[in-house]
Design an enzyme around this catalytic site. Structure first.
Site, mmCIF file in Angstrom:
data_model
loop_
_atom_site.group_PDB
_atom_site.id
_atom_site.type_symbol
_atom_site.label_atom_id
_atom_site.label_comp_id
_atom_site.label_asym_id
_atom_site.label_seq_id
_atom_site.Cartn_x
_atom_site.Cartn_y
_atom_site.Cartn_z
ATOM 1 N N HIS A 255 -2.483 7.644 6.889
ATOM 2 C CA HIS A 255 -1.471 8.536 6.299
ATOM 3 C C HIS A 255 -2.105 9.840 5.810
ATOM 4 O O HIS A 255 -1.521 10.911 5.948
ATOM 5 C CB HIS A 255 -0.782 7.865 5.098
ATOM 6 C CG HIS A 255 0.403 7.027 5.469
ATOM 7 N ND1 HIS A 255 1.502 7.537 6.114
ATOM 8 C CD2 HIS A 255 0.672 5.711 5.262
ATOM 9 C CE1 HIS A 255 2.401 6.571 6.297
ATOM 10 N NE2 HIS A 255 1.911 5.448 5.799
ATOM 11 N N CYS B 60 5.991 0.153 7.534
ATOM 12 C CA CYS B 60 5.619 1.325 6.739
ATOM 13 C C CYS B 60 6.815 1.727 5.889
ATOM 14 O O CYS B 60 7.931 1.819 6.392
ATOM 15 C CB CYS B 60 5.219 2.466 7.678
ATOM 16 S SG CYS B 60 4.760 3.971 6.807
ATOM 17 N N LEU B 61 6.553 1.975 4.605
ATOM 18 C CA LEU B 61 7.626 2.395 3.684
ATOM 19 C C LEU B 61 8.356 3.634 4.194
ATOM 20 O O LEU B 61 9.540 3.801 3.932
ATOM 21 C CB LEU B 61 7.008 2.764 2.331
ATOM 22 C CG LEU B 61 6.814 1.679 1.294
ATOM 23 C CD1 LEU B 61 6.254 2.302 0.030
ATOM 24 C CD2 LEU B 61 8.137 0.978 1.003
ATOM 25 N N GLY C 138 0.830 -1.194 0.000
ATOM 26 C CA GLY C 138 0.000 0.000 0.000
ATOM 27 C C GLY C 138 0.861 1.239 0.000
ATOM 28 O O GLY C 138 2.038 1.189 0.389
ATOM 29 N N GLN D 161 2.929 10.048 1.046
ATOM 30 C CA GLN D 161 4.239 9.374 1.091
ATOM 31 C C GLN D 161 5.102 9.659 -0.137
ATOM 32 O O GLN D 161 6.302 9.423 -0.117
ATOM 33 C CB GLN D 161 4.053 7.863 1.224
ATOM 34 C CG GLN D 161 3.587 7.442 2.606
ATOM 35 C CD GLN D 161 3.435 5.941 2.685
ATOM 36 O OE1 GLN D 161 2.478 5.392 2.157
ATOM 37 N NE2 GLN D 161 4.379 5.278 3.311
#
Ligand SMILES: [Zn+2]
Length: 176
Positions: free
Chosen positions: A136, A90-91, A46, A51
């Site tokens: 986010h 989480c990236l 996702g 981001q």
């Protein structure tokens, strides 16, 4: 399509609130395609627009058979739904995993890539990923689910990510 830079912890955009998309036009579709490419490249399930440095309410989830792209997503009902605690990464916060309680089943509404209204009933990993990505859009990160004590334990790690992020920001020529 092009790969986008993933913003990491320490970048203020991750703490801001994203704004609703007024019209799903070609620019939004390009954003969706680029976000999907970036997500696959990062082997993530996702990604949210914030981001990749865009303050708009767009999320992508690729946790099931089909890619889900939602503009202006709203969780419609998860009221009495059972919750499940599971570790999430989480990236934007590399190498950190946090146990997060999420509704197991949700109904989410939004607009498709074509700008048409969609309503999806999601379960399991897809439901979890959508909830993570919508967080986010509201400036919420997985570390916000940590208890005070656990957050203290990863304080140094977080500070290191934020330092790297600052150094990168000051050397990068970036239009967004
Ligand atoms: Zn994330």
């Amino acid at each position: 399509m092009s790969l986008l830079d993933v913003r990491e912890y320490g970048n203020p955009i991750l703490r801001g609130k994203c704004l609703p998309v007024e019209k799903v036009n070609d620019a939004v579709r390009v954003l969706i395609d680029d976000m999907a490419e970036t997500m696959y490249k990062c082997k993530a399930i996702g990604i949210s627009a914030s981001q990749v440095g865009v303050k708009e309410r767009v999320v992508i989830v690729g946790a099931g058979e089909k890619l889900i792209a939602l503009v202006n997503p709203e969780i419609h009902s998860c009221g009495a739904a059972a919750k499940e605690i599971a570790p999430e990464g989480c990236l934007s916060i590399p190498d950190i995993q946090v146990d997060v309680g999420r509704a197991v089943k949700i109904v989410v509404e939004g607009l498709s890539r074509k700008g048409e209204p969609v309503k999806l009933t999601l379960e399991g990993l897809e439901a979890r990923a959508i909830q993570h990505e919508i967080d986010h859009l509201n400036g919420i990160l997985i570390i916000d689910y940590l208890s005070f004590v656990k957050r203290q334990l990863i304080k140094k790690q977080l500070a290191r990510i934020a330092r790297l992020c600052k150094a990168e920001q000051s050397t990068r020529i970036d239009s967004r």
